[in-house]
Design an enzyme around this catalytic site. Structure first.
Site: not given
Length: 283
Positions: A59, A81-83, A93, A166-167, A177
């Site tokens: 944290s 972008v699911r994260h 577009q 954030n890190l 991933r």
């Protein structure tokens, strides 16, 4: 004139703060938990941060966020972008009219990782991209809006997005991933990001980097200087040209060797994976 261009995916980590500034901020925040601010001194941050990460007290590293610019295909961007613990700004577009001069009147497609340099599959893929682009420009010429014409564009269409995490979330993203279970397209992106993030903040990312590329390595230095035999028999190093940033790389000086079996090389300048097609000559 062709209205189609292809490119490889690429990433760029945005470095708004220096490594020292980031490390000092994290240490300052973390030591509040233990009221050990009196132990802060020159060079104390790295040991402290590595220790709290080892303990799972992550944290503390959430106090710093980093952005990255990513050029990838639309399908991969949907996975990214699911994260949810992140902020995104993505090329639209709906508002980008690729028939305009600012886009060179062309549509860019991202070459997927499975394409060989010359193959029947690549020829068929390129034909599909050309047909999609042709349909897009025909619709625009008939008066369709970009948001309407874009409905004929495939998953391989290039998109650019800025993602900020954030890190702690970056570590979570990279662990998921870069896994062998991840889709090959997003894994390629994640590995490029890991190369750049580890180069920027080794105290934060080196454990992930070392586990993936060199499980025996314990520091940034050992993971970047693994010695393996050259791809060119009888030579100790060779020159490659990065297809993404066009930087010429002497293997023994600037490139990374990650895997003694797979012989995977990555451009230190941008993180792009290199292969035999990028080989120029032995030195």
């Amino acid at each position: 004139m062709s209205n189609v261009k292809t490119m490889l995916p690429k990433v760029e980590v945005v470095k708004l703060l220096s490594e020292k500034e980031i490390m000092n901020m994290i240490e300052k925040a973390g030591r509040v938990c233990y009221k050990s601010e009196d132990l802060i001194k020159e060079g104390s941050a790295e040991k402290f941060i590595k220790n709290i990460i080892k303990k799972g007290h992550e944290s503390v590293i959430e106090h710093i966020s980093i952005s990255a610019i990513i050029f990838t295909d639309r399908a991969t961007s949907h996975q990214i972008v699911r994260h949810r613990i992140a902020s995104y700004s993505q090329e639209s577009q709906r508002y980008c009219n690729y028939s305009k001069d600012k886009f060179n009147n062309e549509i860019i497609f991202i070459e997927p990782v499975f394409l060989d340099k010359e193959s029947a599959i690549k020829s068929a893929w390129l034909n599909a991209m050309n047909n999609a682009a042709k349909s897009y420009f025909e619709l625009i010429a008939l008066g369709a809006k970009p948001e309407q014409a874009s409905t004929v564009l495939p998953n391989a269409t290039k998109t650019e997005l800025v993602m900020t995490m954030n890190l702690r979330e970056w570590r979570h993203f990279l662990k998921l991933r870069t896994s062998k279970e991840a889709d090959p397209q997003i894994r390629e992106i994640a590995k490029m990001l890991l190369v750049q993030l580890n180069d920027y903040l080794p105290a934060i990312f080196n454990d992930i980097y070392a586990d993936l590329y060199n499980p025996k390595a314990t520091t940034k230095e050992t993971s970047l200087n693994v010695i393996v035999e050259s791809l060119i028999e009888g030579t100790n190093s060779f020159i490659m040209k990065c297809p993404s940033c066009n930087k010429k790389i002497i293997s023994s000086q600037q490139a990374y060797i990650h895997d003694n079996i797979k012989r995977e090389w990555y451009c230190r300048n941008c993180g792009q994976k290199l292969n035999n097609y990028n080989l120029l000559k032995g030195v």
